[in-house]
Design a protein around this motif. Structure first.
Motif, mmCIF file in Angstrom:
data_model
loop_
_atom_site.group_PDB
_atom_site.id
_atom_site.type_symbol
_atom_site.label_atom_id
_atom_site.label_comp_id
_atom_site.label_asym_id
_atom_site.label_seq_id
_atom_site.Cartn_x
_atom_site.Cartn_y
_atom_site.Cartn_z
ATOM 1 N N VAL A 1 -9.013 -30.814 35.436
ATOM 2 C CA VAL A 1 -9.599 -31.352 36.002
ATOM 3 C C VAL A 1 -11.339 -31.203 36.480
ATOM 4 N N SER A 2 -11.217 -30.137 35.611
ATOM 5 C CA SER A 2 -13.106 -30.090 36.076
ATOM 6 C C SER A 2 -13.653 -31.124 34.973
ATOM 7 N N GLU A 3 -12.278 -31.445 33.811
ATOM 8 C CA GLU A 3 -13.176 -32.106 33.253
ATOM 9 C C GLU A 3 -13.193 -34.183 33.332
ATOM 10 N N LEU A 4 -12.751 -34.191 34.643
ATOM 11 C CA LEU A 4 -11.853 -35.304 34.849
ATOM 12 C C LEU A 4 -13.302 -35.842 35.365
ATOM 13 N N ASN A 5 -13.449 -37.377 34.849
ATOM 14 C CA ASN A 5 -15.216 -38.483 34.976
ATOM 15 C C ASN A 5 -14.414 -39.261 36.272
ATOM 16 N N GLU A 6 -15.795 -39.976 36.483
ATOM 17 C CA GLU A 6 -15.423 -40.682 37.939
ATOM 18 C C GLU A 6 -13.901 -41.696 37.658
ATOM 19 N N ALA A 7 -14.415 -42.102 36.796
ATOM 20 C CA ALA A 7 -12.218 -43.294 36.691
ATOM 21 C C ALA A 7 -11.546 -42.352 36.700
ATOM 22 N N GLU A 8 -10.925 -41.659 35.978
ATOM 23 C CA GLU A 8 -10.055 -40.516 36.596
ATOM 24 C C GLU A 8 -10.058 -40.330 37.869
ATOM 25 N N SER A 9 -10.985 -39.443 38.618
ATOM 26 C CA SER A 9 -10.608 -38.906 39.115
ATOM 27 C C SER A 9 -10.022 -40.124 40.677
ATOM 28 N N ALA A 10 -10.652 -41.383 40.808
ATOM 29 C CA ALA A 10 -10.386 -41.811 42.035
ATOM 30 C C ALA A 10 -9.187 -42.408 41.451
ATOM 31 N N MET A 11 -8.293 -42.335 39.954
ATOM 32 C CA MET A 11 -7.231 -43.031 40.460
ATOM 33 C C MET A 11 -6.359 -41.525 40.374
ATOM 34 N N MET A 12 -6.702 -40.366 40.333
ATOM 35 C CA MET A 12 -5.759 -39.570 40.716
ATOM 36 C C MET A 12 -5.413 -39.386 41.909
ATOM 37 N N VAL A 13 -6.699 -39.600 42.776
ATOM 38 C CA VAL A 13 -6.707 -39.984 44.832
ATOM 39 C C VAL A 13 -6.138 -40.751 44.806
ATOM 40 N N GLY A 14 -5.632 -41.347 44.285
ATOM 41 C CA GLY A 14 -5.016 -43.328 44.699
ATOM 42 C C GLY A 14 -3.351 -42.875 44.200
ATOM 43 N N ILE A 15 -3.098 -42.121 43.092
ATOM 44 C CA ILE A 15 -1.647 -41.874 43.116
ATOM 45 C C ILE A 15 -1.324 -40.869 44.368
ATOM 46 N N ILE A 16 -2.266 -40.927 44.869
ATOM 47 C CA ILE A 16 -1.533 -39.789 45.918
ATOM 48 C C ILE A 16 -0.526 -40.117 46.882
ATOM 49 N N ARG A 17 -1.059 -41.657 47.626
ATOM 50 C CA ARG A 17 -0.423 -42.734 48.392
ATOM 51 C C ARG A 17 1.038 -42.840 48.280
ATOM 52 N N GLY A 18 1.742 -42.751 46.696
ATOM 53 C CA GLY A 18 2.864 -42.681 46.043
ATOM 54 C C GLY A 18 2.954 -42.278 44.873
ATOM 55 N N PRO A 19 3.711 -41.223 44.548
ATOM 56 C CA PRO A 19 3.367 -40.175 43.614
ATOM 57 C C PRO A 19 4.093 -41.795 42.676
ATOM 58 N N HIS A 20 5.405 -41.739 43.075
ATOM 59 C CA HIS A 20 6.663 -42.782 41.928
ATOM 60 C C HIS A 20 5.591 -44.135 41.822
ATOM 61 N N ILE A 21 5.502 -44.360 42.517
ATOM 62 C CA ILE A 21 5.042 -46.329 42.426
ATOM 63 C C ILE A 21 3.705 -46.382 41.674
ATOM 64 N N PHE A 22 2.831 -45.075 41.945
ATOM 65 C CA PHE A 22 1.629 -45.453 41.031
ATOM 66 C C PHE A 22 1.729 -45.138 40.267
ATOM 67 N N SER A 23 2.342 -43.980 39.633
ATOM 68 C CA SER A 23 2.145 -43.303 38.588
ATOM 69 C C SER A 23 1.570 -44.130 37.035
ATOM 70 N N PRO A 24 1.001 -43.265 37.142
ATOM 71 C CA PRO A 24 0.514 -44.406 35.069
ATOM 72 C C PRO A 24 1.141 -44.297 34.201
ATOM 73 N N PHE A 25 1.662 -43.676 34.393
ATOM 74 C CA PHE A 25 2.603 -43.475 33.684
ATOM 75 C C PHE A 25 3.735 -45.121 33.060
ATOM 76 N N ARG A 26 4.060 -44.827 34.697
ATOM 77 C CA ARG A 26 5.300 -45.703 35.085
ATOM 78 C C ARG A 26 4.621 -46.828 35.074
ATOM 79 N N ASN A 27 3.861 -47.060 35.796
ATOM 80 C CA ASN A 27 2.824 -48.530 36.362
ATOM 81 C C ASN A 27 1.316 -48.327 36.318
#
Length: 574
Positions: free
Chosen positions: A210-236
């Motif tokens: 996590v310490s090496e995440l860039n801004e784009a990855e960090s923003a996507m990680m925070v977005g996943i929290i709202r719906g871990p299943h439906i917002f997983s980048p592996f799934r969708n």
């Protein structure tokens, strides 16, 4: 006798008031006193309730998730065992800002409860007549995620839950610093795809801590929290990207970043971990368990690790499948007439050019998977051939030609699949086969009756189980139950059966399998000699085995095909 009453002296500051106003004032004061006493008693009650919770649990993360076979033998672990705990120093500042923007804007200002947000949510709930708004801060979410599974009071939406949650949150805020709360929150929450905690999620999705995440990855990680299943980048990935956009927009609205920065971050490419590198398991069967576990965790909203997973696997039979397959293929490769390389060298990402195999055994009546072998060497190739090797069945397709004929009241001619199939035609034969679990593709001519019908080993095992289960098709599954470490069951599987063909047709088709003692075994190979199949319909289990090359090519002579099939049949029949 005369009666008298002492005249109450009216305070000077009330002397100007009419009697009705003084009466209203007295009642008002009493109402305020009663409300204050009620609030005090209520606060004392909820703080007493909150005091029963062990605050050390907030920092104590669940242990590894342990996997057992059906008999209680430990066979592996998953999920929580990969959780890496991080401190505030490990978390990028941009990720913290994104989290504040999306989840709790005033996190560093409030004392655990955002009064403004709570008032807004209360007004909205009154208007809606329901608990549509929660106004949960990160601290409140941490309280719920820490204790919610064990305490039903913190799960159901109610005023009682909210008040208890507030009292517990205030205790947490008094016990931990803001940075500690932030780290505990991110270490505990579920990020989808089997990832517990922010660092495991960063490594799983992006291949870095996590310490090496860039801004784009960090923003996507925070977005996943709202719906871990439906917002997983592996799934969708598209949905995950949209959540990233919403997070950045919220950061801009809070003036944490400007429009130019939003554009730069939005256009930065996201590189996910390739699919072949997404598992740390060391066998096909454990990888299959892990995939099914991830689906259940998401679908059932089970957010914690430290689980006890009981599978349907029989570890004894699993070992037997693995060793017998390995020994049989080793013998065929040692044959003097063998002309293909054994474990030939190949570049990373290329398909191994040596003889492969796959095997699945289902419990006939339920669909529970007793054993699964996805290939010859998991460390060399992680491609699971039980669901990925779709090959023509050849002569092994004959039972479903017979099933289709019998289902339509036609005569079954054993050993004559073409004549049997002609009575109903390719289209109807394919339809019946699909109902039994074999999905094709199917040849639309009479070549279908010569075995030009494709299936995976799992589909063939399902089709066999359908015949052995009086025409009822079972749905394969690997996980029986999931429980918390203290024994509380949070998931329980149940077998799923659907009618495919009639009992008489299933019995007629099953009778084509060669009867060997108490076990019926059928061996067949495609006419081209590129694939060899073994189908075993035993008293309790249905087994499908495939042998061939990943890139289809002739295996060898007919004698060698017979050798590998008969050898496997003998070993499994014992």
């Amino acid at each position: 006798m005369s009666s008298w009453r002492t005249t109450r002296k009216i305070p000077a500051w009330q002397s100007w008031m009419p009697e009705w106003l003084r009466t209203a004032l007295r009642w008002g004061i009493w109402a305020v006193v009663i409300c204050l006493v009620t609030l005090l008693v209520g606060a004392m009650y909820f703080f007493a309730e909150a005091s029963r919770f062990d605050l050390a649990e907030v920092a104590r993360m669940p242990a590894r998730t342990t996997i057992f076979d059906r008999n209680g033998k430990e066979i592996g672990s998953a999920g929580g065992n990969n959780r890496r705990l991080v401190s505030r120093q490990d978390i990028p500042d941009f990720l913290v800002k994104a989290l504040r923007a999306r989840e709790d804007a005033r996190f560093f200002e409030h004392s655990g409860v955002d009064v403004r947000g709570l008032l807004r949510a209360t007004v909205r709930n009154v208007k809606d007549g329901d608990f549509t708004q929660g106004a949960s801060t990160l601290s409140m979410q941490l309280a719920r995620n820490t204790y919610g599974e064990e305490h039903k009071q913190l799960k159901a939406k109610s005023i009682h839950r909210k008040l208890l949650e507030i009292a517990l949150t205030l205790r947490i805020e008094n016990h931990y610093t803001k940075d500690q709360i932030l780290a505990h929150y991110l270490n505990r929450i579920y990020f989808g795809s089997g990832c517990h905690g922010v660092d495991q999620a960063a490594r799983t999705y992006f291949g870095k801590p996590v310490s090496e995440l860039n801004e784009a990855e960090s923003a996507m990680m925070v977005g996943i929290i709202r719906g871990p299943h439906i917002f997983s980048p592996f799934r969708n990935f598209k949905a995950a990207k949209e959540q990233q956009t919403q997070t950045l927009a919220r950061m801009k609205a809070m003036k944490l970043i400007d429009a130019e920065t939003v554009d730069l971050i939005s256009n930065r490419p996201i590189k996910l971990v390739p699919s072949e590198q997404r598992t740390s398991e060391r066998s096909y069967v454990l990888e299959a368990v892990q995939k099914e576990l991830q689906d259940i965790l998401d679908d059932e909203d089970i957010r914690d690790g430290g689980l006890v997973v009981k599978t349907t696997l029989d570890s004894g039979w699993q070992l037997r499948l693995e060793t017998d397959l390995s020994e049989s293929l080793r013998k065929i490769e040692q044959s003097k007439t063998w002309t293909y390389p054994v474990h030939a060298n190949h570049e990373p990402g290329q398909t191994p050019a040596y003889l492969q195999c796959a095997a699945v055994t289902l419990e006939t009546k339920t669909g529970a998977i007793l054993g699964l072998v996805g290939g010859r060497d998991y460390l060399d190739s992680r491609f699971d051939r039980t669901i990925g090797a779709r090959r023509d069945l050849g002569a092994a397709f004959e039972p479903w030609i017979a099933a289709a004929a019998a289902e339509r009241g036609r005569i079954v001619l054993p050993g004559k699949p073409v004549q049997t199939g002609r009575q109903i035609g390719p289209k109807e034969t394919a339809r019946i086969a699909k109902r039994c679990g074999i999905t094709g593709p199917f040849q639309e001519s009479e070549d279908l009756f010569r075995g030009i019908a494709a299936a995976t080993p799992l589909e063939l095992a399902t089709g066999l189980a359908t015949l052995g289960n009086q025409g009822m098709r079972p749905k394969p599954f690997l996980i029986q139950s999931i429980a918390t470490p203290d024994g509380k069951t949070v998931y329980q599987a149940s077998s799923s059966l659907s009618p495919a063909i009639g009992k008489a047709a299933a019995k007629e088709a099953a009778s084509l399998l060669e009867n060997t003692g108490s076990t019926r075994v059928y061996g067949g190979a495609t006419g081209s000699g590129r694939d060899a199949w073994l189908a075993r319909l035993g008293p309790k289990g249905s087994t499908a085995i495939w042998v061939g090359f990943d890139q289809p090519q002739r295996i060898s002579s007919a004698a060698q095909l017979d050798q590998v099939l008969s050898d496997l049949a003998t070993r499994l029949g014992n």
